[in-house]
Structure formats: structure tokens, C-alpha cells
Design an enzyme around this catalytic site. Structure first.
Site, short mmCIF file in Angstrom:
data_model
loop_
_atom_site.label_atom_id
_atom_site.label_comp_id
_atom_site.label_asym_id
_atom_site.label_seq_id
_atom_site.Cartn_x
_atom_site.Cartn_y
_atom_site.Cartn_z
N ARG A 67 10.33 12.19 -10.40
CA ARG A 67 9.11 12.31 -9.59
C ARG A 67 9.36 11.94 -8.14
O ARG A 67 8.68 12.43 -7.24
CB ARG A 67 8.00 11.41 -10.15
CG ARG A 67 7.44 11.86 -11.50
CD ARG A 67 6.20 11.10 -11.87
NE ARG A 67 5.38 10.92 -10.70
CZ ARG A 67 4.82 9.75 -10.39
NH1 ARG A 67 4.99 8.70 -11.16
NH2 ARG A 67 4.07 9.64 -9.30
N ARG A 75 -5.30 0.94 -10.81
CA ARG A 75 -5.32 2.00 -9.78
C ARG A 75 -6.71 2.63 -9.64
O ARG A 75 -6.90 3.83 -9.81
CB ARG A 75 -4.25 3.04 -10.08
CG ARG A 75 -2.91 2.38 -10.33
CD ARG A 75 -1.76 3.30 -10.20
NE ARG A 75 -1.41 3.52 -8.78
CZ ARG A 75 -0.39 4.31 -8.42
NH1 ARG A 75 0.28 4.97 -9.34
NH2 ARG A 75 -0.09 4.47 -7.14
C1 EPZ Z 1 0.47 4.32 -2.51
O1 EPZ Z 1 -0.25 4.27 -3.72
C2 EPZ Z 1 1.86 4.84 -2.89
N1 EPZ Z 1 1.74 6.17 -3.46
C3 EPZ Z 1 2.50 3.91 -3.91
O2 EPZ Z 1 3.82 4.40 -4.17
C4 EPZ Z 1 2.60 2.51 -3.30
O3 EPZ Z 1 3.09 1.62 -4.28
C5 EPZ Z 1 1.21 2.04 -2.85
O4 EPZ Z 1 0.63 3.01 -1.94
C6 EPZ Z 1 1.27 0.70 -2.14
O5 EPZ Z 1 2.14 0.78 -1.06
C7 EPZ Z 1 1.61 7.24 -2.62
O6 EPZ Z 1 1.54 7.08 -1.41
C8 EPZ Z 1 1.55 8.59 -3.26
P1 EPZ Z 1 -2.97 1.56 -2.73
P2 EPZ Z 1 -1.86 4.00 -3.68
O7 EPZ Z 1 -4.25 2.29 -2.75
O8 EPZ Z 1 -2.44 4.66 -2.51
C9 EPZ Z 1 -5.98 -1.34 -4.86
C10 EPZ Z 1 5.65 5.06 -5.47
O9 EPZ Z 1 6.37 4.42 -6.26
N2 EPZ Z 1 -6.99 -0.26 -4.70
O10 EPZ Z 1 -2.43 1.08 -1.42
O11 EPZ Z 1 -2.39 4.28 -5.03
C11 EPZ Z 1 -4.97 -1.00 -5.93
O12 EPZ Z 1 -5.45 -1.39 -7.20
C12 EPZ Z 1 4.15 4.86 -5.50
O13 EPZ Z 1 6.07 5.86 -4.61
C13 EPZ Z 1 -8.31 -0.52 -5.03
O14 EPZ Z 1 -8.66 -1.62 -5.46
O15 EPZ Z 1 -1.86 2.41 -3.45
C14 EPZ Z 1 -3.77 -1.81 -5.52
O16 EPZ Z 1 -3.93 -3.12 -6.02
C15 EPZ Z 1 3.71 3.90 -6.59
N3 EPZ Z 1 -9.23 0.47 -4.90
C16 EPZ Z 1 -3.87 -1.87 -4.01
O17 EPZ Z 1 -5.20 -1.43 -3.67
C17 EPZ Z 1 -8.88 1.72 -4.42
O18 EPZ Z 1 -9.78 2.58 -4.29
C18 EPZ Z 1 -2.87 -0.98 -3.30
O19 EPZ Z 1 -3.10 0.33 -3.75
C19 EPZ Z 1 -7.53 1.96 -4.09
C20 EPZ Z 1 -6.59 0.95 -4.24
#
Ligand code: EPZ
Length: 418
Positions: free
Chosen positions: A397, A121
Site C-alpha cells: 500500500r 480513526r
Molecule cells: C494521516 O492519517 C496519514 N494518512 C497517516 O499515515 C498518519 O499516520 C496520520 O495522518 C498522522 O500523521 C494519510 O495521510 C493518507 P489524523 P489521518 O486525522 O488523516 C484523530 C501511513 O502509514 N482524529 O491526523 O487519518 C485520530 O483518531 C498512514 O501512511 C479524530 O479524532 O490521521 C488520531 O488519533 C497511517 N477525528 C489523530 O486524530 C477525526 O475526524 C490523528 O489522526 C480525525 C482524526
């Protein structure tokens, strides 16, 4: 600490009303810092992520008041740009505040965000995007410190369609000078909802859901009363519960088009699904057949937040399935707990190889994250005999009144203190 005690085997019958989407409400709460106008958000779930976000807003000097299932926020007296580490560690969405706090104060200081332990993350895409808008960022001793003279619109290309990074950059761009274009933006419905909210208070955001989001900077924002979209993950969780336990469940106040990838898979499993506007009715009275593959993808692909629940379902279907988690590195931590219930699942890297078994048997298991915990509850409901699910604070949560809603459907589940 609290746990659930479940006596499994009951079929589920009845209807359940879906709460506002957690992953809409959280960025919208962060967005309230942008405006001095009073904002009222309706149908807000009583979940700990929302309570923690409200605590953070209060620390920033905002006034936040719960009224039944609504929240009233007045940020006109906000006077602090530092988010306490203890609170920032509680939830991932604390990072969304970077964009709105920088926009208001041109300063921000936040500890690295917390949230479910489902992978690395990183926040690199958030920070790269903010730098493109003119923010100077230093990372030291576990803190992210930001400052800028002013925010200037720019073009940003995201390496991957990150939900949080898309939302954070939108929030920082709303009052920037000039126009910001975000390419390869996430397309999740919650981002369209954030756009709808921001435009309600006077922002000029367009393109959410299309992959390219355009934000024209404005000077002044007002207030509004806002009803967020329903929680597609809560809706999907209850539909999967009905598929696993059997019976007939109507999910009300849902958005069927937002979970069409799940509905497609459940029909492939053999579930009978009828849709009537915002009501989704799932009926199942026999053992389901397995689906060959489940691959999590960014929206509109199969949602990673339903991966655990769907794997628990696949574990009871006749045949074999392969579940591939493409978004997060360690989002199968619930599998060893499911195996205690008799599931036949082997995890290799990002793949779970599932061989369906006739029945789960009740066991004592431990929730390790929000959606994995929900999956263990569903498995306990479908299992023969008594189960205990410990450390249910993870589940609190994201699911409001979870055990009440399940009991109303005929489940035998109670919450007890340990
Ligand atoms: C949001 O998390 C949601 N949380 C998550 O829901 C959800 O699983 C996720 O989006 C994917 O849909 C909220 O909205 C509060 P991402 P987020 O940035 O924003 C990579 C739940 O259960 N990434 O879309 O953290 C990351 O490693 C939660 O309700 C980077 O590489 O998810 C991942 O592989 C869990 N660099 C992918 O992107 C960054 O700066 C998706 O992550 C950011 C992300």
C-alpha cells in the site's frame, strides 16, 4: 496472497532514491476533482493506495492515465458524486474526496473510509469542519451523505491537528464563497505540499505548516504539472534499515528537515549521519545504544508512521527504551510478531517497554498493517537466519519496489506467491 522470504544478516551498502510522498500524492489526487484543467503528477510511486485512488477517480468519471512514473488526470468529464463502498473501504484517503466532490457537485455520498487498522480513526473533525462551511450531513447505513446549496467560508477550530481533516476542509474551502480560516490545523509537510499544488492550479491557500491555514475562495482553477515532495516515511524506513543491519546507505532525493526528529534519535542511538542537500548518508558498524524514550506526536514531533520501525530498532539496541504511541489506539499490533523473532517488548496501553537483545532470530511472521509490516521486514533483514513475512499486501500500500530497493542495497529478500 504473497510473502517475502528473507535471509537476514547482510549489511546494507549503496544508495536508494525516494519516491514521492504517498501522503502528499493521495490528497493531491483528490484535489484534481476540483478542476477541469489537466494535471500531471510526477515521480508517483507504484503503490496500491495510489492505484485505488485512481480507481475511485475513474468511478467519478475522471480520466486518469499512468505514464511511466507520472499520472495524468483530467476531471472535466467527472459526473458522479458517489464513491463506491468497496473502493472507499480500501483506503483512508477516500475520505479526502468528500471535500473536493462536495465542492464540485454540492453533493457527495461515501462509505466510511478504510485504511490501516491502527485505531478508531473517526471522521468527526472532517464532518464538523464541512458543516461549518454549510454542508448538510447525514450518516446512515455506513454511508456519509452530504449536500449543500453553496459552500461559504468560515472559521474552523480543530479539536486536534488532524492531517486528514485539515486537508479535507482545505479542499472544500478552495472554491467556497469568502475566506476560511482553519485553526489548530495539522502542520505536516504534506499539507504544505497540498497548498503548493492548489496554488499551482490557481487556488489561494496560505499558512500551511504554521498551524493556521487561510483559504480565500476562488471561482476558476486550471491545470499544472507537479512534483510532490519526497516520502519522508520511506526515507526514514530505509535509514532505520541501515541502522539495524549495519553498513552505509545514502538516501537520495530526501528532505532532511522533514525527518529531523528521526535523525536526532538515530544520532542519539550512535549512528553516523551526514547530510548533503537532498542526500542523507547513515553509517553504522556496531551495536547501537538505546534511546530512553520515543514519543509519537503530530508534526514536527516524532512521526507515528515511523513508530513501528523505530521500535524494531530499539529492540536491538543495548539498554531499555519506552515507546509511547500518542496518536493511534492500537498501533502496536506488530509487537507479538516481533516477539516471535526474539524481541523483548511488553506493551501496556499506549506504551511499549523495550529491552534490547543481541540479535533477532529468523521466524515466520504476519504483517498486519503498512508500517508494522515494514518493521517486520527490517527485523528480518537484521535477524540471523531465514524469515518469512506474510500478507505483504499491507506493505504494497505504501512502499513502491520495496524488495528491489532493498536488494539493490545488498539485502537477501524475494517476493513469492503463497
Ligand atoms: C494521516 O492519517 C496519514 N494518512 C497517516 O499515515 C498518519 O499516520 C496520520 O495522518 C498522522 O500523521 C494519510 O495521510 C493518507 P489524523 P489521518 O486525522 O488523516 C484523530 C501511513 O502509514 N482524529 O491526523 O487519518 C485520530 O483518531 C498512514 O501512511 C479524530 O479524532 O490521521 C488520531 O488519533 C497511517 N477525528 C489523530 O486524530 C477525526 O475526524 C490523528 O489522526 C480525525 C482524526
Amino acid at each position: 496472497m504473497e510473502k517475502y522470504i528473507i535471509n537476514g544478516g547482510n549489511k546494507l551498502y549503496g544508495s536508494v532514491k525516494i519516491q514521492a510522498a504517498k501522503n502528499s500524492v493521495l490528497p493531491i489526487l483528490a484535489a484534481t476533482v476540483l478542476t477541469d484543467g489537466e494535471v500531471k503528477i510526477l515521480n508517483v510511486p507504484q503503490i496500491s493506495d495510489v492505484k485505488n485512488m485512481i480507481n475511485i477517480l475513474t468511478c467519478l468519471g475522471c480520466k486518469a492515465v499512468y505514464e511511466n512514473d507520472s499520472i495524468k488526470i483530467d476531471s472535466s468529464s467527472a459526473d458522479c458524486f458517489e464513491i463506491p463502498s468497496a473502493l472507499a473501504h480500501e483506503l483512508r484517503s477516500s475520505v479526502f474526496l468528500l471535500g473536493s466532490v462536495i465542492s464540485r457537485f454540492h453533493r457527495a455520498k461515501i462509505a466510511y473510509p478504510g485504511g490501516c487498522d491502527i485505531g478508531l480513526r473517526p471522521v468527526d473533525l472532517h464532518l464538523t469542519g464541512l458543516k461549518r462551511l454549510g454542508v448538510e450531513i447525514t450518516e446512515k447505513n455506513g454511508y456519509i451523505m452530504c449536500k449543500c446549496d453553496k459552500l461559504c467560508g468560515n472559521e474552523i477550530m480543530l479539536d486536534c491537528p488532524s492531517v486528514g481533516a485539515t486537508e479535507n476542509i482545505i479542499l472544500a474551502a478552495v472554491k467556497a464563497e469568502g475566506t476560511t480560516v482553519i485553526k489548530n490545523a495539522a502542520r505536516e509537510p504534506e499539507i504544505e505540499d497540498l497548498q503548493r499544488f492548489l496554488n499551482c492550479i490557481g487556488a489561494k491557500v496560505s499558512g500551511a505548516g504554521s498551524g493556521t491555514v487561510i483559504v480565500e475562495g476562488v471561482k476558476l482553477l486550471g491545470g499544472c504539472e507537479f512534483l510532490p515532495i519526497p516520502d519522508r516515511i520511506e526515507a526514514g524506513t530505509f535509514l532505520i534499515a541501515a541502522a539495524m543491519c549495519g553498513g552505509r546507505v545514502a538516501v537520495e532525493g530526501a528532505c532532511p528537515e522533514n525527518i529531523s526528529s528521526l535523525l536526532h534519535k538515530l544520532r542519539e542511538n550512535g549512528c553516523k549521519i551526514n547530510i548533503n542537500n537532498d542526500k542523507i548518508i547513515l553509517e553504522n558498524d556496531r551495536r547501537l545504544s538505546s534511546v530512553k524514550t520515543i514519543e509519537t506526536q503530530p508534526y514536527p514531533g516524532f512521526p507515528t508512521d515511523l513508530q513501528a520501525q523505530m521500535t524494531a530498532l530499539c529492540g536491538l539496541c543495548g539498554g531499555h527504551s519506552i515507546v509511547t504511541e500518542n496518536l493511534f489506539e492500537t498501533r502496536f499490533k506488530y509487537v507479538p510478531e516481533l516477539r516471535k523473532m526474539g524481541a523483548d517488548i511488553t506493551v501496556i496501553d499506549r506504551n511499549a517497554f523495550v529491552r534490547g537483545v543481541e540479535k533477532y532470530k529468523g521466524a515466520a511472521v504476519v504483517a498486519c498493517d503498512l508500517r508494522g509490516g515494514a518493521a517486520l521486514v527490517l527485523a528480518g533483514l537484521a535477524a540471523e537466519g531465514r524469515s518469512e513475512v506474510l500478507d505483504i499486501s499491507h506493505i504494497d500500500r505504501g512502499y513502491g519496489s520495496f524488495e528491489y530497493k532493498l536488494r539493490n542495497l545488498g539485502a537477501d529478500i524475494v517476493r513469492v506467491s503463497v
